[in-house]
Enzyme design. Structure first.
Site, PDB file in Angstrom:
ATOM      1  N   ARG A  56       0.855  -1.192   0.000  1.00  0.00           N
ATOM      2  CA  ARG A  56       0.000   0.000   0.000  1.00  0.00           C
ATOM      3  C   ARG A  56       0.889   1.239   0.000  1.00  0.00           C
ATOM      4  O   ARG A  56       2.107   1.153   0.085  1.00  0.00           O
ATOM      5  CB  ARG A  56      -1.008  -0.003   1.142  1.00  0.00           C
ATOM      6  CG  ARG A  56      -0.661  -0.690   2.417  1.00  0.00           C
ATOM      7  CD  ARG A  56       0.438  -0.046   3.237  1.00  0.00           C
ATOM      8  NE  ARG A  56       0.188   1.374   3.420  1.00  0.00           N
ATOM      9  CZ  ARG A  56       1.119   2.272   3.624  1.00  0.00           C
ATOM     10  NH1 ARG A  56       2.408   1.931   3.669  1.00  0.00           N
ATOM     11  NH2 ARG A  56       0.835   3.543   3.786  1.00  0.00           N
ATOM     12  N   GLY A  57       0.213   2.406  -0.100  1.00  0.00           N
ATOM     13  CA  GLY A  57       0.969   3.640  -0.293  1.00  0.00           C
ATOM     14  C   GLY A  57       1.018   3.897  -1.791  1.00  0.00           C
ATOM     15  O   GLY A  57       1.321   2.978  -2.575  1.00  0.00           O
ATOM     16  N   ALA A  58       0.693   5.131  -2.190  1.00  0.00           N
ATOM     17  CA  ALA A  58       0.510   5.424  -3.619  1.00  0.00           C
ATOM     18  C   ALA A  58       1.696   4.994  -4.494  1.00  0.00           C
ATOM     19  O   ALA A  58       1.509   4.253  -5.473  1.00  0.00           O
ATOM     20  CB  ALA A  58       0.189   6.907  -3.783  1.00  0.00           C
ATOM     21  N   ARG A 110      -7.934  -0.146  -6.377  1.00  0.00           N
ATOM     22  CA  ARG A 110      -8.095   1.006  -5.489  1.00  0.00           C
ATOM     23  C   ARG A 110      -8.243   2.261  -6.352  1.00  0.00           C
ATOM     24  O   ARG A 110      -7.395   2.512  -7.214  1.00  0.00           O
ATOM     25  CB  ARG A 110      -6.880   1.150  -4.552  1.00  0.00           C
ATOM     26  CG  ARG A 110      -6.690  -0.059  -3.629  1.00  0.00           C
ATOM     27  CD  ARG A 110      -5.728   0.231  -2.505  1.00  0.00           C
ATOM     28  NE  ARG A 110      -6.339   1.043  -1.471  1.00  0.00           N
ATOM     29  CZ  ARG A 110      -5.662   1.573  -0.448  1.00  0.00           C
ATOM     30  NH1 ARG A 110      -4.356   1.384  -0.343  1.00  0.00           N
ATOM     31  NH2 ARG A 110      -6.282   2.292   0.460  1.00  0.00           N
ATOM     32  N   GLN A 220      -1.909   2.452  10.072  1.00  0.00           N
ATOM     33  CA  GLN A 220      -0.631   2.522   9.345  1.00  0.00           C
ATOM     34  C   GLN A 220       0.414   3.318  10.123  1.00  0.00           C
ATOM     35  O   GLN A 220       1.612   3.064  10.002  1.00  0.00           O
ATOM     36  CB  GLN A 220      -0.831   3.165   7.965  1.00  0.00           C
ATOM     37  CG  GLN A 220      -1.603   2.323   6.966  1.00  0.00           C
ATOM     38  CD  GLN A 220      -3.084   2.613   6.987  1.00  0.00           C
ATOM     39  OE1 GLN A 220      -3.635   3.000   8.014  1.00  0.00           O
ATOM     40  NE2 GLN A 220      -3.755   2.425   5.865  1.00  0.00           N
ATOM     41  N   ASP A 261      -2.306  10.944  -2.038  1.00  0.00           N
ATOM     42  CA  ASP A 261      -2.683   9.937  -3.035  1.00  0.00           C
ATOM     43  C   ASP A 261      -3.092  10.563  -4.358  1.00  0.00           C
ATOM     44  O   ASP A 261      -2.994   9.927  -5.406  1.00  0.00           O
ATOM     45  CB  ASP A 261      -3.821   9.062  -2.499  1.00  0.00           C
ATOM     46  CG  ASP A 261      -3.281   8.132  -1.434  1.00  0.00           C
ATOM     47  OD1 ASP A 261      -3.081   8.580  -0.292  1.00  0.00           O
ATOM     48  OD2 ASP A 261      -2.999   6.963  -1.766  1.00  0.00           O
ATOM     49  N   ASN A 271      -5.522  12.407   0.936  1.00  0.00           N
ATOM     50  CA  ASN A 271      -4.587  11.530   1.657  1.00  0.00           C
ATOM     51  C   ASN A 271      -5.396  10.728   2.670  1.00  0.00           C
ATOM     52  O   ASN A 271      -6.615  10.891   2.786  1.00  0.00           O
ATOM     53  CB  ASN A 271      -3.492  12.352   2.336  1.00  0.00           C
ATOM     54  CG  ASN A 271      -2.364  11.477   2.870  1.00  0.00           C
ATOM     55  OD1 ASN A 271      -1.861  10.599   2.150  1.00  0.00           O
ATOM     56  ND2 ASN A 271      -1.960  11.670   4.116  1.00  0.00           N
ATOM     57  N   LYS A 272      -4.725   9.871   3.393  1.00  0.00           N
ATOM     58  CA  LYS A 272      -5.383   8.981   4.352  1.00  0.00           C
ATOM     59  C   LYS A 272      -6.366   9.718   5.233  1.00  0.00           C
ATOM     60  O   LYS A 272      -6.099  10.832   5.688  1.00  0.00           O
ATOM     61  CB  LYS A 272      -4.295   8.316   5.201  1.00  0.00           C
ATOM     62  CG  LYS A 272      -4.760   7.354   6.257  1.00  0.00           C
ATOM     63  CD  LYS A 272      -5.701   6.277   5.765  1.00  0.00           C
ATOM     64  CE  LYS A 272      -5.223   5.518   4.560  1.00  0.00           C
ATOM     65  NZ  LYS A 272      -6.262   4.623   4.000  1.00  0.00           N
TER      66      LYS A 272
HETATM   67  O1  MRU Z   1      -4.503   3.211   2.423  1.00  0.00           O
HETATM   68  P1  MRU Z   1      -3.025   3.437   2.297  1.00  0.00           P
HETATM   69  O2  MRU Z   1      -2.246   2.859   3.422  1.00  0.00           O
HETATM   70  O3  MRU Z   1      -2.522   3.002   0.948  1.00  0.00           O
HETATM   71  O4  MRU Z   1      -2.871   5.006   2.365  1.00  0.00           O
HETATM   72  C1  MRU Z   1      -1.595   5.551   2.199  1.00  0.00           C
HETATM   73  C2  MRU Z   1      -1.565   7.035   2.297  1.00  0.00           C
HETATM   74  O5  MRU Z   1      -2.563   7.688   2.481  1.00  0.00           O
HETATM   75  C3  MRU Z   1      -0.235   7.668   2.051  1.00  0.00           C
HETATM   76  O6  MRU Z   1      -0.088   8.827   2.802  1.00  0.00           O
HETATM   77  C4  MRU Z   1      -0.101   8.021   0.559  1.00  0.00           C
HETATM   78  O7  MRU Z   1      -0.420   6.917  -0.234  1.00  0.00           O
HETATM   79  C5  MRU Z   1       1.251   8.517   0.226  1.00  0.00           C
HETATM   80  S1  MRU Z   1       2.469   7.256   0.356  1.00  0.00           S
HETATM   81  C6  MRU Z   1       3.957   7.967  -0.043  1.00  0.00           C
END
Ligand code: MRU
Length: 374
Positions: A56-58, A110, A220, A261, A271-272
């Protein structure tokens, strides 16, 4: 594979193992208790790993999608009957339709992180550029796809390092820095985005005090950010999401750094979930709020954050996950968006690999994309 938790930074978030015809990831749902490396081979395994947040993470899901589509397309080669330039047109047509089908399937995992679609589009443009090259075999085309996937991976390391250098110019030794979710190495290939200035500060003995929001409902911050930053030897303090305003009120936080994201052309940043609450508190207490955004996360096709599709996740993540027993009555409705949009007027700066964009973002972001970048 299970290893001592102090070694987490030694593992690659996403690796391509052509010899094994697999992608290898760290199963992030098991962290920090267990470090398990798992292999993904089929489209179903890759999509599920992204959907379930095993990876996970963009940026990391962008790299996984790039390696994934390359692996799957190579896997279709044995079905190509006569892979010669003479049969280019028929074979190319079949390979392209296979590619498009699998790419759409992976992309559906996603919706919010633009890197997933962005990486697949990049891969597709390599494939499309081969359509008129009659001299090419499908094997040669697959080799180009693999090269592009590696390029996307390698660029991510450099992009994050540059974001780190720009971000570090905003910090002083001894500063307190709050972050939300995990925009760390585990969300990228190295350095992370929001954590890149922290890693560079650590190398340069800044003695930062990092505050990591726990990040409900999938934790996270608690499970990943606190884990990787403490493994790197940083001074990191964990807090529940609803404590960050109280922390900022004490004056302990000099800056907030978060990842993103998808950023719209006006600077609204998804973002999250919970990020916008931190931004609101930061504004109230005069703490600068920075969004760390590789330009691959900036979606200039969207005018404002209103247009960003926000992923909704299963109710069980809120009602049951992490608890020994269900924590609410059976018939309670649950609101569980995975992301929120932070309004651009709460953002002090957007840190990209090409520099720091400042308000008005409509102009500064447009300029980033217009000027030739070094
Ligand atoms: O749901 P996730 O864990 O994929 O969410 C991740 C985030 O919101 C991060 O802040 C974002 O993807 C940037 S990662 C460099």
């Amino acid at each position: 594979m299970t290893e001592n938790q102090n070694t987490i930074l030694q593992y690659e978030t996403v690796a391509y193992l052509p010899g094994e015809r697999a992608i290898r990831i760290i199963d992030q749902t098991l962290l920090p208790g267990t470090i398990r490396l798992i292999l993904l081979r089929t489209a179903e395994e890759i999509r599920e790993a992204i959907y379930l947040l095993k990876v996970r993470g963009a940026p990391a899901i962008g790299v996984t999608a790039a390696f994934g589509i390359s692996l799957l397309t190579e896997g279709a080669l044995p079905a190509v009957e006569d892979d010669t330039p003479e049969r280019h047109a028929e074979n190319y047509e079949a390979l392209r339709s296979f590619f498009l089908d699998r790419a759409a399937y992976l992309e559906s995992a996603r919706p919010t992180a633009v890197n997933l679609a962005w990486a697949l589009r990049r891969m597709q443009s390599v494939l499309d550029s081969c359509g008129s090259r009659q001299e090419m075999t499908m094997r040669e085309i697959c080799a180009l796809l693999r090269e592009e996937a590696y390029r996307i991976r390698n660029e991510d390391v450099e992009v994050c390092r540059r974001i780190g250098e720009y971000g570090l110019t905003l910090l002083k030794p001894g500063d307190g820095v709050l972050t939300h979710c995990n925009a760390g190495q585990l969300a990228t290939i190295r350095y992370g985005t929001a954590t890149a200035p922290m890693y560079l500060a650590q190398e340069r003995n800044y003695g930062l005090h990092i505050y990591a929001d726990e990040t409900r409902p999938l934790l996270q911050g608690a499970r990943l950010t606190a884990f990787e930053l403490s493994s790197a030897g940083m001074d990191v303090t964990l807090l529940c999401d609803n404590m960050s305003a109280s922390l900022m009120r004490t004056g302990a936080v000099q800056a907030v750094f978060v990842g993103c994201d998808r950023v719209a052309a006006n600077g609204d940043a998804a973002n999250k979930i919970g990020t916008s609450m931190a931004a609101l508190a930061a504004k109230r207490y005069g703490v600068p709020f920075y969004v760390c955004a590789p330009t691959s996360t900036i979606d200039m096709s969207l005018e404002t954050g209103e247009e960003i599709v926000i992923e909704q996740r299963p109710a069980e993540e809120v009602t049951e996950m992490w608890y020994r027993e269900r924590m609410t009555a059976r018939d309670v409705k649950v609101y569980n968006p995975a992301f929120d949009v932070t309004d651009h007027d709460l953002i002090t700066g957007i840190i990209t690999e090409y520099g720091i964009a400042r308000p008005p973002f409509t102009e500064s972001l447009r300029a980033l994309f217009k000027e030739p970048q070094g």
